[in-house]
Write an enzyme that holds these catalytic residues in place. Sequence first.
Site, PDB file in Angstrom:
ATOM      1  N   HIS A   1      32.385  37.190 -10.160  1.00  0.00           N
ATOM      2  CA  HIS A   1      31.205  38.045 -10.237  1.00  0.00           C
ATOM      3  C   HIS A   1      29.923  37.214 -10.283  1.00  0.00           C
ATOM      4  O   HIS A   1      28.932  37.526  -9.630  1.00  0.00           O
ATOM      5  CB  HIS A   1      31.281  38.902 -11.504  1.00  0.00           C
ATOM      6  CG  HIS A   1      32.351  39.936 -11.453  1.00  0.00           C
ATOM      7  ND1 HIS A   1      32.804  40.582 -12.583  1.00  0.00           N
ATOM      8  CD2 HIS A   1      33.066  40.448 -10.440  1.00  0.00           C
ATOM      9  CE1 HIS A   1      33.743  41.450 -12.253  1.00  0.00           C
ATOM     10  NE2 HIS A   1      33.915  41.380 -10.958  1.00  0.00           N
TER      11      HIS A   1
ATOM     12  N   ARG B   1      31.048  44.301   4.559  1.00  0.00           N
ATOM     13  CA  ARG B   1      32.364  44.258   3.924  1.00  0.00           C
ATOM     14  C   ARG B   1      32.397  45.259   2.770  1.00  0.00           C
ATOM     15  O   ARG B   1      31.971  44.961   1.657  1.00  0.00           O
ATOM     16  CB  ARG B   1      32.652  42.852   3.412  1.00  0.00           C
ATOM     17  CG  ARG B   1      32.643  41.764   4.487  1.00  0.00           C
ATOM     18  CD  ARG B   1      32.938  40.412   3.843  1.00  0.00           C
ATOM     19  NE  ARG B   1      33.057  39.344   4.805  1.00  0.00           N
ATOM     20  CZ  ARG B   1      32.088  38.473   5.101  1.00  0.00           C
ATOM     21  NH1 ARG B   1      30.907  38.589   4.505  1.00  0.00           N
ATOM     22  NH2 ARG B   1      32.293  37.511   5.969  1.00  0.00           N
TER      23      ARG B   1
ATOM     24  N   ARG C   1      32.896  47.790   7.902  1.00  0.00           N
ATOM     25  CA  ARG C   1      34.336  47.546   7.983  1.00  0.00           C
ATOM     26  C   ARG C   1      35.010  48.281   6.837  1.00  0.00           C
ATOM     27  O   ARG C   1      34.617  48.125   5.675  1.00  0.00           O
ATOM     28  CB  ARG C   1      34.647  46.049   7.896  1.00  0.00           C
ATOM     29  CG  ARG C   1      36.134  45.750   8.031  1.00  0.00           C
ATOM     30  CD  ARG C   1      36.401  44.256   8.029  1.00  0.00           C
ATOM     31  NE  ARG C   1      36.197  43.658   6.711  1.00  0.00           N
ATOM     32  CZ  ARG C   1      36.300  42.353   6.471  1.00  0.00           C
ATOM     33  NH1 ARG C   1      36.574  41.519   7.472  1.00  0.00           N
ATOM     34  NH2 ARG C   1      36.104  41.878   5.264  1.00  0.00           N
TER      35      ARG C   1
ATOM     36  N   GLU D   1      42.069  40.126  14.830  1.00  0.00           N
ATOM     37  CA  GLU D   1      42.420  39.006  13.963  1.00  0.00           C
ATOM     38  C   GLU D   1      43.881  38.609  14.129  1.00  0.00           C
ATOM     39  O   GLU D   1      44.259  37.480  13.810  1.00  0.00           O
ATOM     40  CB  GLU D   1      42.170  39.379  12.496  1.00  0.00           C
ATOM     41  CG  GLU D   1      40.746  39.812  12.200  1.00  0.00           C
ATOM     42  CD  GLU D   1      40.628  40.507  10.858  1.00  0.00           C
ATOM     43  OE1 GLU D   1      40.222  39.847   9.892  1.00  0.00           O
ATOM     44  OE2 GLU D   1      40.966  41.715  10.781  1.00  0.00           O
TER      45      GLU D   1
ATOM     46  N   ASN E   1      38.003  33.651  11.342  1.00  0.00           N
ATOM     47  CA  ASN E   1      38.656  32.981  10.208  1.00  0.00           C
ATOM     48  C   ASN E   1      40.155  33.279  10.188  1.00  0.00           C
ATOM     49  O   ASN E   1      40.990  32.368  10.170  1.00  0.00           O
ATOM     50  CB  ASN E   1      38.015  33.427   8.888  1.00  0.00           C
ATOM     51  CG  ASN E   1      36.576  32.972   8.765  1.00  0.00           C
ATOM     52  OD1 ASN E   1      36.096  32.181   9.565  1.00  0.00           O
ATOM     53  ND2 ASN E   1      35.895  33.464   7.759  1.00  0.00           N
ATOM     54  N   ASP E   2      40.508  34.566  10.201  1.00  0.00           N
ATOM     55  CA  ASP E   2      41.923  34.931  10.165  1.00  0.00           C
ATOM     56  C   ASP E   2      42.614  34.615  11.487  1.00  0.00           C
ATOM     57  O   ASP E   2      43.761  34.153  11.502  1.00  0.00           O
ATOM     58  CB  ASP E   2      42.087  36.421   9.837  1.00  0.00           C
ATOM     59  CG  ASP E   2      42.160  36.671   8.335  1.00  0.00           C
ATOM     60  OD1 ASP E   2      42.514  35.736   7.597  1.00  0.00           O
ATOM     61  OD2 ASP E   2      41.851  37.794   7.909  1.00  0.00           O
TER      62      ASP E   2
ATOM     63  N   ARG F   1      44.136  28.815   5.644  1.00  0.00           N
ATOM     64  CA  ARG F   1      42.778  28.262   5.539  1.00  0.00           C
ATOM     65  C   ARG F   1      42.414  27.904   4.109  1.00  0.00           C
ATOM     66  O   ARG F   1      41.446  27.181   3.875  1.00  0.00           O
ATOM     67  CB  ARG F   1      41.764  29.238   6.122  1.00  0.00           C
ATOM     68  CG  ARG F   1      41.773  30.594   5.468  1.00  0.00           C
ATOM     69  CD  ARG F   1      40.724  31.513   6.073  1.00  0.00           C
ATOM     70  NE  ARG F   1      40.928  32.889   5.699  1.00  0.00           N
ATOM     71  CZ  ARG F   1      39.979  33.800   5.657  1.00  0.00           C
ATOM     72  NH1 ARG F   1      38.767  33.472   5.956  1.00  0.00           N
ATOM     73  NH2 ARG F   1      40.245  35.043   5.330  1.00  0.00           N
TER      74      ARG F   1
ATOM     75  N   CYS G   1      32.589  37.681  14.333  1.00  0.00           N
ATOM     76  CA  CYS G   1      32.238  37.658  12.909  1.00  0.00           C
ATOM     77  C   CYS G   1      33.016  36.519  12.261  1.00  0.00           C
ATOM     78  O   CYS G   1      34.226  36.435  12.424  1.00  0.00           O
ATOM     79  CB  CYS G   1      32.625  38.962  12.218  1.00  0.00           C
ATOM     80  SG  CYS G   1      31.964  40.440  13.000  1.00  0.00           S
TER      81      CYS G   1
END
Length: 754
Positions: free
Chosen positions: A366, A473, A509, A609, A632-633, A643, A680
């Site tokens: 957080h 997100r 998303r 992805e 990334n994925d 990763r 992205c």
Amino acid sequence: MPPANAAREILRRLHEVMASRTGAEAKLGQVVRIIAQALSSEVASIYLLRDGMLELYATQGLSQAAVHVTRLAMGQGLIGVIAATREPLNLAEAREHPDFAYRPETGEELYHSLAGVPIVRREAAIGVLAVQHREPRDYDDVEIEALQTVAMALSELIHGAGMVDDAEAARARATNTLPGRLQGLRLVDGLARGVAVFHQPRVIIEHTMADDVEAERNRVQTGFLRLRQQIDAMMGTAEFSAGGDHQEVLETYKMFAYDEGWLRRINEAIDTGLTAEAAIDRVQARTRARMRSIEDPYLRERLADLDDLANRLLRIVSGQLGTAAQMGLPGDTILLARNLGPAELLEYDRRFLKGVVLEEGSLTAHVTIVARAMGVPMLGRVPELFGQVSEGDELIVDAGNGMLLLRPQAAMIKGYTEMSEARARRAESFARLRDLPAVSRDGRRIEVMMNAGLADDTQALDQTGADGIGLFRTEFQFLVSATLPRRERQQALYKHVLDAAGDRPVVFRTVDIGGDKTVPYLSGGEDDENPAMGWRALRLALGRTGLMKVQARALLQAAAGRTLNVMFPMVSEPWEFAEAKALVEAQRALLARQGHPLPSRVAYGAMIEVPALIEVLDHLLPMTDFVSVGTNDLTQFLFAADRANPRLADRYDWLSPAILRVLRRIVRAAGAAGKPVTVCGEMGGRPLEALALLAIGIDRLSITPAGIGPVKAMVRSTDLAVITEAMQGWLDAPGSDVRACLSALASEQGIDLG
């Protein structure tokens, strides 16, 4: 005797030993006999730190000839490891541990199992308490806790008897005055300089053994009441009552503050004979041990929240309530803490808070989310922070390189000044591009959008001149909430984002939770051996349609009268996309029947992805309005490389022909179908990698706000036709080193890569 009762009995008898007139060494001899008897242990031994060595001072079970003879350095052997790390060891076969060091004079070859805990005073290990058994066995958690409870009391006894003086403990804590550096994990990028200020001095527990158990219970009960009042008051302030992510964080705090189980565990520790402060610390140590053993990032962060509250409770009970925020910062400050709660970070004067360094911390915490929104550089996972840094030390935080410079010399300060000035000049040049479009020298328009996930992120739209939000997100709201966010809260967030964006597009998303993004209010997938490829994202949402229906209604109502762009994550096959789209359309029809205002248009997209989806693009693309590639994925799935594994982080290159050919294939298929493609991910936020994407036909990027200026500068300095032609040749020729070739051509063409 049960371990909890054993601890109580040991502490009772320790009172008697302390009150006796025997010498200090004789007292320790009595203590080890008491411990061995109460814990049914064949061996109980105490090692004390003397002249920098851990000396066997008393034992029941080992050879008496080894007393004052067996000595181990800090970090040497199992005893040395326990003292150096200040962590317990629990071993069924001690000799199999790589740090086992045999000492023949002890006669310990008879014993297989060992459990040991550090004896700590003022955050320094001054000794070790260990038990051993002949038979191999794992010690229960309650047995380890009993040993830790006894070790706390021993610390007071040893100090009171003068066996380890304050000078010895001070030497164990001694800080350096020389320049140095510590490595850490970049949590929030940036460069900062200031003096070291500790968030709060560690509460020193002087007395561990209670004289009146009932009085200690009352002190804890009063402390809990004050803690709850503080949290309730904080939730009622204007800054937090307006909703958003901070409100969700504080609801988690409130859940813990009203947890009767936590209070019960502290009272149980008091019942063993500990003071209120020692009992809180004992339970807190158990929480920290759990944090170290849990790999799940969400559960680790919830335990970090509990740890933060335990610090607050300890300060309340001990009367040591001050923090650096309340006392005021002296000037440009680097704030140091073991861990930090987000509400505590928000208490600091942002004019003087230049950076934050944590001994713990993580990317999903957080406090990291809040620091990123505040624009404060943050470094985490910095070991030995409290042992190496003193209050008032000058520090430089280079979060981008994961480095903390301690007490820098003139040359280091000069280097920092030059870097800082260069960054400022670059920032000014990027600011001048804010209102200019990303158009290449040969006239090709590139849409440069930003990624977001919090309400505060929308401020970056105007600050950076982004063309829109290409990836919002929505799971961030779920990850910082202790309970499932209500539809009204979701709707309010989405409407806020759309209002802030104005006529710029926003792509939402749908929630990507599960796998390594677990939440306590949804079960399933916790035991996945590979969370990234497990029960997560769209798979989880289609399996729990109630979750997705609520989010769909929130999105549809938030976008009333506007275009709603919805994107589904981790689509593996076309039927999954079709099913998700049908679900949203069903909610749209339901709201229409109920008379609710609806979006003027709903556009549906899929995240590419999963490599399998690329094989069926001819089936998928006709169903979609747009697609986005999650590099990334996609990269980790293509290379079968996690990763998050540091050993693989730099092994596979985004400019590998394998990656670029796959992306080119997607671009060509989408182009033939007339569907726009956005990339992205981190790849698009790096100027050289972004240049490669543009060269294979990508016209839309969605990247971190900090990357927009550098990418715009790159686009506006590039003749893309030249780069595009060269890229096709490199990808078609075997064995090309695309990174080297592209870097050389960019240099030759004078392209601004930052």
